[in-house]
Design a protein around this motif. Structure first.
Motif, PDB file in Angstrom:
ATOM      1  N   LYS A 121      -3.374   3.029   0.020  1.00  0.00           N
ATOM      2  CA  LYS A 121      -4.032   2.704  -0.999  1.00  0.00           C
ATOM      3  C   LYS A 121      -3.130   1.643  -1.892  1.00  0.00           C
ATOM      4  O   LYS A 121      -1.888   1.715  -1.971  1.00  0.00           O
ATOM      5  CB  LYS A 121      -4.556   3.706  -2.021  1.00  0.00           C
ATOM      6  CG  LYS A 121      -3.742   4.106  -2.995  1.00  0.00           C
ATOM      7  CD  LYS A 121      -4.037   4.627  -4.239  1.00  0.00           C
ATOM      8  CE  LYS A 121      -2.770   5.294  -4.871  1.00  0.00           C
ATOM      9  NZ  LYS A 121      -3.313   6.468  -5.903  1.00  0.00           N
ATOM     10  N   ILE A 122      -3.954   0.590  -2.353  1.00  0.00           N
ATOM     11  CA  ILE A 122      -3.088  -0.396  -3.552  1.00  0.00           C
ATOM     12  C   ILE A 122      -4.306  -0.442  -4.502  1.00  0.00           C
ATOM     13  O   ILE A 122      -5.414  -0.836  -4.445  1.00  0.00           O
ATOM     14  CB  ILE A 122      -2.770  -1.531  -2.945  1.00  0.00           C
ATOM     15  CG1 ILE A 122      -2.057  -2.343  -3.944  1.00  0.00           C
ATOM     16  CG2 ILE A 122      -3.985  -2.315  -2.270  1.00  0.00           C
ATOM     17  CD1 ILE A 122      -1.167  -3.586  -3.390  1.00  0.00           C
ATOM     18  N   PHE A 162       0.781  -1.294   0.250  1.00  0.00           N
ATOM     19  CA  PHE A 162      -0.017   0.032   0.204  1.00  0.00           C
ATOM     20  C   PHE A 162       0.954   1.129  -0.090  1.00  0.00           C
ATOM     21  O   PHE A 162       1.886   1.236   0.594  1.00  0.00           O
ATOM     22  CB  PHE A 162      -0.769   0.046   1.516  1.00  0.00           C
ATOM     23  CG  PHE A 162      -2.077  -1.027   1.318  1.00  0.00           C
ATOM     24  CD1 PHE A 162      -2.069  -2.009   0.946  1.00  0.00           C
ATOM     25  CD2 PHE A 162      -3.266  -0.344   1.183  1.00  0.00           C
ATOM     26  CE1 PHE A 162      -3.138  -3.059   1.206  1.00  0.00           C
ATOM     27  CE2 PHE A 162      -4.585  -1.161   1.171  1.00  0.00           C
ATOM     28  CZ  PHE A 162      -4.373  -2.552   1.014  1.00  0.00           C
TER      29      PHE A 162
END
Ligand SMILES: CC(C)(COP(=O)(O)OP(=O)(O)OC[C@H]1O[C@@H](n2cnc3c(N)ncnc32)[C@H](O)[C@@H]1OP(=O)(O)O)[C@@H](O)C(=O)NCCC(=O)NCCS
Length: 187
Positions: free
Chosen positions: A184-185, A166
């Motif tokens: 986020k990923i 992430f």
């Protein structure tokens, strides 16, 4: 493909997960598939009352302590999410089928699903692998991106996210009252 698309978890079944530096096999089971027993409720109460989990996650919600009512409510809420295809909680089970953690995707928006997790300190070394598995099933279910929001100073959670590739992105910081960072990923 409009924004009304929702995830398809029809393939889902319990998964094995490894605990770092331990030979035991744990499992990740969708909340809908676990027949809840009294001892499961007790292990949720015990885990969520541990200082680390309680102070990071439940102190505001349950200022007088995490009770059996909270645990029962959590289990019912978890099952409801699967029934309504709205949010998706997985329990993490020890080799002896005790609940020692949970990991979830908090919405059915495949454009961006928020994840959350807790693992009992007696079973540490599971969150990284649980999230790895969750990434795979989320991708298969149709999610395009996962994100997480963390409170200021939650180094352990950040480390779990980093180990899962992430990256920090403040665009995904929605709960500014509670959290300080977002990650986020893309799947
Ligand atoms: C954050 C949390 C889920 C981490 O759970 P975890 O299972 O211990 O996390 P990991 O999978 O990263 O495992 C960490 C442990 O495994 C060990 N470990 C991790 N990666 C390792 C590696 N590559 N090699 C060897 N050991 C490793 C570490 O020593 C670490 O142990 P330590 O905590 O004693 O230092 C847990 O601490 C927790 O529930 N915290 C409270 C709730 C919370 O903050 N949730 C997140 C909200 S955003």
């Amino acid at each position: 493909m409009g924004p009304s698309m929702t995830p398809d978890f029809s393939f889902i079944s319990p998964l094995s997960i490894e605990r770092i530096a331990h030979p035991d096999t744990y499992s990740l089971i969708p909340a809908k598939d676990l027949d809840i027993k009294k001892q499961h409720i007790q292990s949720i109460v015990d885990s969520c009352s541990e200082p680390e989990i309680y102070s990071w996650l439940f102190k505001e919600m349950a200022p007088n302590g995490y009770t059996h009512e909270h645990a029962n409510g959590f289990v019912n809420w978890a099952k409801q999410g699967w029934e309504e295809n709205r949010y998706f909680v997985f329990f993490i089970l020890t080799p002896s089928q005790e609940i020692c953690g949970a990991i979830d995707i908090k919405s059915n928006q495949i454009e961006k699903g928020e994840v959350g997790y807790w693992i009992s300190s007696h079973h540490r070394g599971l969150a990284t692998n649980a999230l790895k598995n969750l990434r795979k099933v989320a991708k298969r279910a149709g999610y395009k991106l996962l994100f997480a929001q963390t409170k200021e100073g939650n180094i352990k959670s950040k480390s779990v996210l980093r180990k899962n590739d992430f990256i920090e992105d403040s665009t995904y910081l929605f709960d500014v009252k509670c959290c300080a960072k977002a990650y986020k990923i893309e799947l």
